[in-house]
Design a protein around this motif. Structure first.
Motif, PDB file in Angstrom:
ATOM      1  N   THR A  82       0.797  -1.342   0.031  1.00 37.52           N
ATOM      2  CA  THR A  82       0.068   0.057   0.262  1.00 37.52           C
ATOM      3  C   THR A  82       0.769   1.242  -0.048  1.00 37.52           C
ATOM      4  N   LEU A  85       2.433   1.760  -3.567  1.00 38.94           N
ATOM      5  CA  LEU A  85       1.520   2.317  -4.530  1.00 38.94           C
ATOM      6  C   LEU A  85       0.768   3.618  -4.171  1.00 38.94           C
ATOM      7  N   GLU A  86       0.628   3.869  -2.960  1.00 40.84           N
ATOM      8  CA  GLU A  86       0.293   5.427  -2.755  1.00 40.84           C
ATOM      9  C   GLU A  86       1.119   6.332  -3.209  1.00 40.84           C
ATOM     10  N   LEU A  89       1.220   6.484  -7.012  1.00 46.57           N
ATOM     11  CA  LEU A  89      -0.298   6.823  -7.713  1.00 46.57           C
ATOM     12  C   LEU A  89      -0.214   8.306  -7.431  1.00 46.57           C
ATOM     13  N   ARG A  90       0.322   8.881  -6.431  1.00 48.61           N
ATOM     14  CA  ARG A  90       0.189  10.300  -6.086  1.00 48.61           C
ATOM     15  C   ARG A  90       0.686  10.919  -6.885  1.00 48.61           C
ATOM     16  N   LEU A 109      -7.365  -2.232  -3.035  1.00 50.51           N
ATOM     17  CA  LEU A 109      -8.158  -0.954  -3.580  1.00 50.51           C
ATOM     18  C   LEU A 109      -8.918  -0.172  -2.565  1.00 50.51           C
ATOM     19  N   ARG A 111      -8.099   0.130   0.453  1.00 54.68           N
ATOM     20  CA  ARG A 111      -6.985   0.853   1.430  1.00 54.68           C
ATOM     21  C   ARG A 111      -6.399   2.238   0.522  1.00 54.68           C
ATOM     22  N   LEU A 112      -6.248   1.731  -0.701  1.00 52.77           N
ATOM     23  CA  LEU A 112      -5.844   3.018  -1.585  1.00 52.77           C
ATOM     24  C   LEU A 112      -6.924   4.075  -1.595  1.00 52.77           C
ATOM     25  N   SER A 115      -6.618   6.265   1.418  1.00 55.50           N
ATOM     26  CA  SER A 115      -5.364   6.937   1.548  1.00 55.50           C
ATOM     27  C   SER A 115      -5.170   7.907   0.688  1.00 55.50           C
ATOM     28  N   LEU A 116      -5.844   7.719  -0.683  1.00 53.11           N
ATOM     29  CA  LEU A 116      -5.661   8.709  -1.754  1.00 53.11           C
ATOM     30  C   LEU A 116      -6.784   9.623  -1.744  1.00 53.11           C
ATOM     31  N   LEU A 157     -11.035   4.550  -8.840  1.00 59.52           N
ATOM     32  CA  LEU A 157     -10.549   3.293  -8.666  1.00 59.52           C
ATOM     33  C   LEU A 157     -11.655   2.283  -8.887  1.00 59.52           C
TER      34      LEU A 157
ATOM     35  N   ARG B 144      -8.101   2.374   7.974  1.00 65.00           N
ATOM     36  CA  ARG B 144      -7.161   3.164   7.598  1.00 65.00           C
ATOM     37  C   ARG B 144      -7.402   4.593   8.177  1.00 65.00           C
TER      38      ARG B 144
END
Ligand SMILES: Cc1cc2nc3c(=O)[nH]c(=O)nc-3n(C[C@H](O)[C@H](O)[C@H](O)COP(=O)(O)OP(=O)(O)OC[C@H]3O[C@@H](n4cnc5c(N)ncnc54)[C@H](O)[C@@H]3O)c2cc1C
Lengths: 329, 266
Positions: A82, A85-86, A89-90, A109, A111-112, A115-116, A157, B144
């Motif tokens: 994670t 990827l974070e 992708l950012r 996904l 999780r992403l 965070s995003l 996503l 999260r």
């Protein structure tokens, strides 16, 4: 053409032989259909020993293949993946990230998304460009309704089912291979201790052209023997509705449905399955559907192409020997 | 852990997913599904999570809090779940919290805020996905927001030496994962069904602590949605079925083979 003005990124999954999964190739095909004709689709590969997979992705529709090849990246550990990827992708800021609706995609996904701060639609059975952006469709209420969804954030996503996109044929020199310069985190809150493969069926369920499935009406483990024999004869795989899996008559890996596997073979034979929405959601897109059920009112007949009303104990042996006879001709 | 574990189980109230297809009426204009003639239940995977929690409590001691969020939450449904082995329940309830329309972002934010207002917990359990939204996003979102490690799709959950050990379902088998506490684990059906409470337990559960909170008390603004439902339709799946006619089931079996051959299906 919709509003896709930036890149579409496909998160690749690689199997144990080091090849990209069929679903990954389908996602590249799907991405190609949504993106501007040139340069719209990239693949992202995390893993170890991924070289072969990267070149295949490059020749199957990925304009760019970003990869990070490190031993710490297998087996998949979300606490390791994670943050990488974070960060990627950012910085890269694509318009859309696609992953398979697989254990990995379903784990990663969400999780992403948080965070995003990006909208996510899971379990998509369709992604289409339309005026004003992309329309994601997915089953809700156990398959009793189909929802169309829109994502309002700049990054979108989605996890997508098998057979939604079509894999592209291998072609030309293909896309660029671009190694990533990122370091996996040194520590993770979680660790994978061991992995177990259940005895694999003769043929992977999702790839089979013929699937023979049994339901609660099979009555026990014994009943699955004839299904296995029939599947072998037809060169297919055995599936099951949820009750036989819960009862231990068939392995978990056989379950077809909204929480099992999604299959779309040319021929699906449903034996002693009533046709619940949860089950239909996993096999409704099969080419031809055949139902054998002793209850003439069973809903499965309404969603089948061919049917026999009768007890499988009498119908199946006769069917099986006739199929053998026809095969021998 | 001297005081024993505190486990919180997130439980969503949904229309019974095993209800017949005809009971799920799709209202395209209102973009919602109206459940007719079927009772509300706890999302089956959340029930699996509760069962996993009860098993841990049986071995490691501790307490279980059930946390639910929504509008008009059925007290009977909550009571039955609590009676099966929880010690308390907390409901975040308001007319504005329509389970059919709330998106995962808002739900996760509200649940995370509610969790912050509870006694500290060691383990947070929830189902792998809700049977209505079929999304599987909220649990991981809560983790999260709270900065917890998370493990998904448990078919078995155990606590050993201050860590949670989880068997995770994979497509072709499973893996064993261990994770530091506190953590979130999402639970899959393989864990097994929630035990059925006795009438006596249901009666006793009426006396257990129940807290009802308004979203306004949580001290956060409801975040704007990231995802919008723009259409809702009934699935199109009816086919025209050719039924094989025969004098006996065995003859029907043979005729089926011949028919499939004739139609080039076989
Ligand atoms: C959250 C959730 C997720 C779920 N996910 C899935 C999923 O992924 N996949 C899935 O399949 N289910 C899933 N289910 C379960 C689903 O709702 C149904 O309970 C299940 O699919 C029913 O399985 P069945 O058709 O085999 O059994 P039943 O509905 O009990 O039907 C058995 C059928 O067998 C017939 N029969 C009995 N004996 C004979 C005989 N001797 N010969 C011929 N016919 C016979 C009967 O007439 C009947 O039609 C899920 C449920 C929930 C709540």
């Amino acid at each position: 053409m919709g509003d896709i003005d930036r890149e579409i990124m496909v998160i690749a999954e690689i199997d144990e032989e080091g090849t990209p999964t069929r679903l990954t190739l389908e996602l590249l095909g799907l991405g190609r259909g949504l993106a501007p004709p040139e340069g719209g689709v990239s693949a992202l590969v995390l893993g170890s020993g991924v070289e072969k997979a990267c070149s295949e992705l490059a020749s199957r529709g990925a304009e760019r293949v970003f990869f990070l090849d490190r031993p710490e990246l297998t087996p998949y550990n979300p606490e390791v993946w994670t943050p990488l990827l974070e960060a990627f992708l950012r910085e890269r800021s694509p318009a859309l990230v696609l992953a398979g609706h697989t254990p990995l995609g379903q784990d990663l996904l969400p999780r992403l998304a948080f965070s995003l701060e990006a909208g996510l639609v899971t379990d998509c059975v369709g992604v289409r460009a339309r005026e004003g952006g992309l329309l994601f469709t997915k089953p809700v209420y156990g398959g009793n309704a189909l929802a169309g969804m829109r994502i309002t954030t700049p990054l979108a996503l989605a996890t997508v089912r098998a057979r939604v996109g079509e894999a592209l044929p291998a072609s030309g020199p293909g896309g660029e291979l671009l190694p990533l310069d990122l370091d996996p985190p040194a520590e993770a809150g979680m660790a994978v201790r061991e992995r177990h493969r259940l005895e694999a069926s003769e043929c992977p369920l999702e790839e089979a052209r013929v699937v023979v499935s049994g339901g609660r009406g099979m009555g026990g483990e014994e009943g699955f023997k004839i299904l296995r024999e029939l599947a072998r004869l037809l060169g297919g795989a055995v599936g099951a509705s949820r009750p036989p899996v819960d009862a231990g008559w068939a392995p978990t890996t056989c379950q077809v449905g909204i929480t099992g596997k999604v299959v779309a073979p040319d021929l699906y034979i449903a034996v002693a399955i009533s046709g619940s929405s949860q089950h239909l959601s996993g096999m409704g897109d099969s080419g031809k559907i055949v139902a054998i059920n002793r209850d003439p009112e069973a809903y499965i007949f309404q969603v089948s192409d061919y049917g026999v009303v009768g007890d499988w104990r009498e119908v199946l042996p006769a069917f099986l020997s006739k199929v053998k006879e026809l095969a021998a001709e | 852990m001297k005081r024993g574990m505190h486990i919180v189980v997130l439980a969503k109230v949904v229309p019974d997913p095993e209800g017949p297809p005809s009971s799920f009426e799709v209202d395209p204009a209102g973009r919602r599904v109206v459940a007719r003639g079927i009772p509300p239940v706890i999302n089956p995977f959340d029930e699996n999570a509760l069962e996993a929690a009860i098993r841990i409590k049986e071995r490691a001691r501790g307490t279980i809090t059930l946390l639910s969020l929504g509008r008009n939450l059925s007290r009977a449904v909550i009571l039955k779940a609590v009676a099966s082995g929880a010690d308390a329940s907390v409901l975040v309830e308001d007319d504005s919290l329509d389970q059919a329309l709330l998106d995962s972002r808002a739900t996760a934010a509200l649940l995370a805020a509610a969790l912050r207002s509870l006694e500290p917990f060691d383990l947070l359990l929830c189902g792998r996905q809700a049977s209505d939204s079929n999304a599987g996003v909220v649990g991981l979102g809560v983790a999260r927001i709270l900065g917890l490690p998370a493990v998904t799709f448990a078919q078995r959950v155990e606590v050993e030496n201050g860590k949670v050990v989880v068997e995770r379902v994979l497509s072709e088998g499973y893996e064993v994962v261990e994770c530091s506490l506190p953590a979130l684990v999402t639970v899959s059906g393989e864990v097994g069904d929630l035990r059925y409470p006795s009438l006596q337990a249901i009666r006793a559960a009426k006396e257990l602590p129940q807290r009802v909170m308004k979203p306004q008390e949580l001290g956060i603004d409801l975040p704007s949605p990231w995802v919008e439902t723009v259409s809702l339709e009934p699935p199109r799946r009816e086919r025209r079925c050719r039924l094989v006619e025969a004098d006996s089931p065995a003859e029907a079996g043979e005729k089926l083979a011949l028919l499939l051959r004739e139609e080039k299906v076989l």
